[in-house]
Design a protein around this motif. Structure first.
Motif, PDB file in Angstrom:
ATOM      1  N   LEU A 143      74.024  41.739  38.289  1.00  0.00           N
ATOM      2  CA  LEU A 143      73.091  42.479  38.926  1.00  0.00           C
ATOM      3  C   LEU A 143      71.809  41.754  38.548  1.00  0.00           C
ATOM      4  N   ASP A 144      71.454  41.481  37.305  1.00  0.00           N
ATOM      5  CA  ASP A 144      70.187  40.990  36.871  1.00  0.00           C
ATOM      6  C   ASP A 144      70.055  39.177  37.325  1.00  0.00           C
ATOM      7  N   ALA A 145      71.113  38.799  37.460  1.00  0.00           N
ATOM      8  CA  ALA A 145      71.034  37.272  37.857  1.00  0.00           C
ATOM      9  C   ALA A 145      70.809  37.399  39.336  1.00  0.00           C
ATOM     10  N   GLN A 146      71.356  38.176  40.284  1.00  0.00           N
ATOM     11  CA  GLN A 146      71.012  38.265  41.548  1.00  0.00           C
ATOM     12  C   GLN A 146      69.612  38.648  41.831  1.00  0.00           C
ATOM     13  N   ALA A 147      68.960  39.636  40.825  1.00  0.00           N
ATOM     14  CA  ALA A 147      67.769  40.246  41.177  1.00  0.00           C
ATOM     15  C   ALA A 147      66.835  38.944  40.773  1.00  0.00           C
ATOM     16  N   ALA A 148      67.189  38.156  39.851  1.00  0.00           N
ATOM     17  CA  ALA A 148      66.343  36.935  39.488  1.00  0.00           C
ATOM     18  C   ALA A 148      66.379  35.918  40.628  1.00  0.00           C
TER      19      ALA A 148
END
Ligand code: SF4
Length: 374
Positions: A143-148
């Motif tokens: 989720l964090d990678a996609q948000a970044a």
């Protein structure tokens, strides 16, 4: 067109099944980064100025390296090699390293693809494998990678392990599909000689791996991912359209690549070489201005066998006209004759002069390829 691979030989802890080259102490980290920079200089002529279309930080755990080290390595690569503006630049990462700040930094320095060692979304499996991350981190990092802004994302998953039930495997794959992860690398748990897992099985501390379960999980996987729109483009690799790994595909297509770091392999079209798989020996040799490698010149038969092995693992298959063009009509005839047994057994088809494994044949890919070797 060429690729560059950098081996970062450090891990936070040793996963029980792993036989890659790595050390769990970071004591030599600074000397290693310095040596990698030096090796780039020493090996600069290897690719003969060919444009570099892919860079791959593998390991080990490259995400363990501080941002400044990764940045320095990338800058030097750009200085010394003609890296294309559209190059695919992948970093292998473990979930426990991927905090939002780290992800921002990776993005800012030009990493445009992550390959994350998730392995499972279940705590029981992660503990059994001795992974450094937990199940919350497995999910959160995606989720964090996609948000970044990392949309070109791959995760590794392992199936067939004793703690992974059929339902648990279904949940893992469903989770990846639901998260819209566009690339999956899925591996059957294998017991490599000399690993902790091998030792535990010999000591009867854990149950041996069950090949029937692995075969069942593989069949389930291919069905689910096909239904979800993924292309099964290599035995262990699945991608939504447009998201195949360009770096790994170039290995399978026989493109040249330069490997930097201990244990890294290089290939230039007619020979293969591999650096010593020992951090101290590697650093010492590089400090003396020498790249510590062994080299093997490839004979035509070796090249043909490599082509058979890699091509049969891909959805493109093994082109008979290409075999004839590169290795001669005799070799083509020999290959056609040897493949008949597998075609009759339903493990392979000859589609427009191309040998392609059937779903059943994919379970035996390496064995079939070895039986077809010249
Ligand atoms: S993190 Fe990767 S390279 Fe390191 S021990 Fe685990 S599987 Fe091996």
């Amino acid at each position: 067109m060429a690729g560059i691979y950098l081996h970062i030989p450090f891990c936070r802890r040793a996963c029980y099944y792993c036989n890659f080259h790595f050390s769990t102490t970071l004591r030599q980290k600074d000397a290693m980064v310095k040596s990698l920079l030096q090796e780039m200089q020493l090996q600069q002529p290897y690719l003969q100025g060919q444009p570099v279309h892919t860079i791959y930080f593998g390991g080990g755990t490259p995400s363990l390296l501080p941002d400044a080290d990764l940045q320095q390595l990338l800058e030097k690569l750009h200085q010394l090699f003609p890296v294309s503006d559209q190059a695919e630049i992948t970093l292998e990462a473990n979930p426990d390293d991927l905090q939002p700040e780290k992800l921002q930094a990776l993005k800012a320095m030009g990493i445009n693809r992550l390959s994350i060692g998730v392995q499972s979304f279940h705590e029981t499996d992660l503990r059994w494998m001795n992974r450094a991350h937990n199940h919350q981190q497995a999910l959160q990092c995606i989720l964090d990678a996609q948000a970044a802004g990392f949309h070109n994302l791959s995760i590794d998953l392992i199936y067939g392990g004793p703690t992974l039930s059929d339902e648990g495997w279904a949940q893992n794959v469903r989770q990846a599909i639901d998260l819209q992860v566009p690339h999956l690398s899925c591996y059957a748990l294998t017991v490599e000689p000399g690993t902790a897992l091998d030792h535990f099985i010999r000591q009867h501390k854990v149950a041996p791996v069950n090949p029937d379960k692995a075969a069942r999980h593989f069949e389930m996987l291919t069905g689910w991912l096909a239904a979800a729109g993924y292309e099964h483009y290599e035995i262990s690799n699945f991608a939504l359209p447009g998201y195949r790994s360009r770096h790994n595909s170039s290995y399978w297509q026989g493109q040249p690549y330069l490997g930097l770091g201990p244990s890294a392999h290089s290939f230039n079209g007619h020979s293969r070489q591999w650096n010593v798989a020992n951090n101290s020996s590697y650093i010492n040799a590089i400090q003396q201005g020498k790249v510590p490698f062994e080299l093997e010149n490839l004979t035509p038969d070796m090249m043909l066998n490599e082509y058979i092995m890699t091509a049969l693992r891909t959805s493109e298959g093994c082109h008979l006209y290409l075999v004839e063009e590169r290795f001669g009509a005799d070799k083509r005839r020999r290959l056609e004759t040897a493949s008949r047994e597998y075609i009759l057994a339903g493990k392979m088809v000859n589609r427009n002069n191309t040998l392609v494994l059937t779903p059943e044949g994919k379970l035996f890919a390496d064995g079939i390829a070895a039986a077809l070797f010249v």
